[in-house]
Design a protein around this motif. Structure first.
Motif, PDB file in Angstrom:
ATOM      1  N   LEU A 174      45.531 -13.600  56.179  1.00 36.03           N
ATOM      2  CA  LEU A 174      45.229 -12.431  57.004  1.00 36.03           C
ATOM      3  C   LEU A 174      46.041 -11.269  56.454  1.00 36.03           C
ATOM      4  O   LEU A 174      47.177 -11.469  56.010  1.00 36.03           O
ATOM      5  N   GLY A 175      45.473 -10.079  56.483  1.00 38.56           N
ATOM      6  CA  GLY A 175      46.218  -8.953  55.931  1.00 38.56           C
ATOM      7  C   GLY A 175      45.844  -7.649  56.575  1.00 38.56           C
ATOM      8  O   GLY A 175      44.713  -7.450  57.022  1.00 38.56           O
ATOM      9  N   THR A 176      46.834  -6.783  56.640  1.00 38.39           N
ATOM     10  CA  THR A 176      46.594  -5.445  57.178  1.00 38.39           C
ATOM     11  C   THR A 176      47.529  -4.456  56.485  1.00 38.39           C
ATOM     12  O   THR A 176      48.569  -4.849  55.947  1.00 38.39           O
ATOM     13  N   ASP A 190      52.260   0.620  54.248  1.00 41.78           N
ATOM     14  CA  ASP A 190      52.960  -0.662  54.425  1.00 41.78           C
ATOM     15  C   ASP A 190      51.929  -1.754  54.650  1.00 41.78           C
ATOM     16  O   ASP A 190      51.073  -1.633  55.536  1.00 41.78           O
ATOM     17  N   PHE A 191      52.033  -2.794  53.843  1.00 46.61           N
ATOM     18  CA  PHE A 191      51.067  -3.891  53.922  1.00 46.61           C
ATOM     19  C   PHE A 191      51.761  -5.181  54.363  1.00 46.61           C
ATOM     20  O   PHE A 191      52.932  -5.395  54.061  1.00 46.61           O
ATOM     21  N   LEU A 192      51.000  -5.980  55.046  1.00 43.44           N
ATOM     22  CA  LEU A 192      51.471  -7.311  55.450  1.00 43.44           C
ATOM     23  C   LEU A 192      50.344  -8.313  55.211  1.00 43.44           C
ATOM     24  O   LEU A 192      49.212  -8.096  55.650  1.00 43.44           O
ATOM     25  N   ALA A 203      49.724 -12.467  55.676  1.00 45.43           N
ATOM     26  CA  ALA A 203      50.279 -13.713  56.234  1.00 45.43           C
ATOM     27  C   ALA A 203      49.278 -14.841  56.034  1.00 45.43           C
ATOM     28  O   ALA A 203      48.070 -14.644  56.180  1.00 45.43           O
ATOM     29  N   GLN A 230      54.811 -14.932  54.819  1.00 47.85           N
ATOM     30  CA  GLN A 230      54.547 -13.509  55.045  1.00 47.85           C
ATOM     31  C   GLN A 230      54.952 -12.707  53.814  1.00 47.85           C
ATOM     32  O   GLN A 230      56.046 -12.906  53.278  1.00 47.85           O
ATOM     33  N   ARG A 286      55.290  -8.776  52.422  1.00 47.80           N
ATOM     34  CA  ARG A 286      55.270  -7.358  52.784  1.00 47.80           C
ATOM     35  C   ARG A 286      55.491  -6.523  51.529  1.00 47.80           C
ATOM     36  O   ARG A 286      56.298  -6.908  50.667  1.00 47.80           O
TER      37      ARG A 286
END
Lengths: 261, 186
Positions: free
Chosen positions: B57-59, B68-70, B72, B102, B104
């Motif tokens: 999953l990513g946003t 800023d990206f994450l 997981a 995770q 980042r």
């Protein structure tokens, strides 16, 4: 007439006695059933009460870093997980991905269960590999087990074979016990090599039971000066199939092998 | 004259305000991960194993020119084709206690359409955090889709994981993770 009256009186006594006996037998049974039913309801209700009782409040542990961020961490096993799940900056967090704390929260208890499983399976693996030695030795020593040219008195090589076979069976049992007692952590069907490893149990496990029984029968027949006959003559074939499936089970969990140093 | 200058000022101000406002709304952008294939590679003198997950999953959130990206991904979502090995992997990487990996990273909004992305990654895995500087990803932009590929040069020791052994021989330290993702801006 008097005789008829006595007969009737006797029949009546028997009937009354039988009725009393029936009542005496039936009532405690019904009472016991009722009591056990009531107890069952009570136990069920007490269980339900226990389940619906709210959890006792747990002490809240606040770490220094959490204090700096103004976040409070929950206590217990999930402390580290919560700490892990905190975003380091103002960037997106796991909740932005649609994940709830329940999804991301780890379980130290489950990890401990997995650690225990791995520990037991490592012992299973080690013992299984060591068991190859007595199994192979029993197979090799089987060459000297049958009586040579009708010489039934020399039992040395046969005794060695029996000792090695017994050791192999004992070590096999110990190996199997670790796999059987290892906690199950997944209910999904097995995939890959472990699936064949499990299928092969249906060959080598009965084989490990049958082989010593047939071996003992063969031993007794030879000891009594007879030629091995009947079902005991299948001892060698059963042992060979067992040893082969045991070896295949070891290969199955190691497959595919790509030797590259 | 005064009326004319006031009218002229209004005429200039309104489009300028509209333009600035449009720029501000463009900078506050959100990115979403559409598809992903993450594959770790494990090497052992007797085995070569690839474990793949499609469940990442990513946003991403862009603000003031910085994004800023994450990303997981659940540890248990990796499939190596052998259920026993996957369970052992989860145990070794403490996946029951730390169920998500995770990642980042931060990128400047201006660089989001570049063919090569230079990222400083912060990876949380197995209860530990490792930083990887200047990890390059190749990007292909097709319409609204941004297809990104690359390799994260992770190692077992970065996350203080005891390397699993087979026949007493441990696996190699390097566990590179191949990344193949498709993002789009919302």
């Amino acid at each position: 007439m008097e005789i008829q009256g006595r007969t009737w009186a006797g029949v009546t006594r028997v009937l009354i006695g039988g009725l009393c006996f029936t009542i005496l037998c039936a009532v405690p049974g019904r009472l016991a059933a009722q009591i056990s039913q009531q107890q069952g309801i009570q136990v069920a209700s007490s269980k339900a009460e226990t389940l619906t009782l709210p959890d006792a409040p747990l002490p809240v542990v606040v770490t220094k870093s959490a204090l700096n961020r103004g976040n409070t961490l929950s206590s217990g096993s999930s402390l580290l997980t919560h700490a892990q799940n905190q975003p380091p900056s103002n960037g997106p967090s796991l909740s932005d991905l649609g994940l709830s704390p329940a999804d991301t929260e780890g379980s130290a208890a489950r990890q401990a269960l997995m650690d225990r499983r791995t520990h037991m399976l490592k012992i299973h693996q080690r013992l299984g590999l060591i068991t190859v030695i007595p199994v192979a030795a029993a197979c090799i020593s089987s060459a000297g087990a049958p009586p040579e040219k009708g010489n039934y008195s020399d039992t040395t090589s046969r005794d060695i074979h029996v000792a090695l076979g017994a050791t192999a069976v004992a070590m096999y049992a110990a190996t199997a016990s670790y796999a059987i007692r290892a906690p199950r952590v997944s209910h999904e069907p097995a995939r890959g090599g472990v699936k064949w490893h499990k299928y092969l149990i249906y060959i080598h496990a009965p084989g490990m039971v049958l082989t010593p029984i047939l071996g003992a029968m063969a031993y007794n027949q030879i000891s009594s000066g007879q030629k091995v006959h009947g079902i005991a003559s299948a001892h060698g074939a059963v042992a060979a199939a067992t040893a082969a499936s045991y070896g295949a089970a070891i290969l199955a969990v190691s497959w595919p092998i790509h030797i590259k140093f | 004259m005064n009326k004319f200058s006031l009218f002229a000022t209004l005429l200039l101000t309104v489009p300028a305000y509209t333009l600035l406002n449009a720029q501000a709304s463009a900078s506050d952008q959100t990115w979403k991960l559409d598809q992903s294939t993450l594959t770790y590679h494990m090497s052992h003198p007797m085995h070569e194993v690839d474990g793949t997950s499609h469940a990442a999953l990513g946003t991403g959130k862009c603000h003031a020119g910085q994004c800023d990206f994450l990303v997981a991904v659940a540890v248990k979502s990796f499939d190596s084709g052998d259920s026993n090995r996957d369970l052992h992997m989860i145990q070794t990487t403490r996946g029951a206690q730390f169920p998500y990996v995770q990642v980042r990273f931060r990128l400047s909004q201006a660089s989001l359409n570049a063919s090569t992305l230079d990222c400083d990654l912060e990876v949380q895995f197995a209860g530990n955090t490792a930083n990887y500087s200047h990890v390059t990803f190749q990007q292909t932009v097709q319409g609204a889709s941004h297809h990104i590929t690359g390799v994260v040069p992770s190692t077992v020791s970065d996350f203080k994981i005891d390397p699993p052994t087979f026949l007493t021989i441990p696996i190699k330290n390097a566990i590179p993770v191949r990344v193949d993702m498709v993002w789009h801006a919302e």
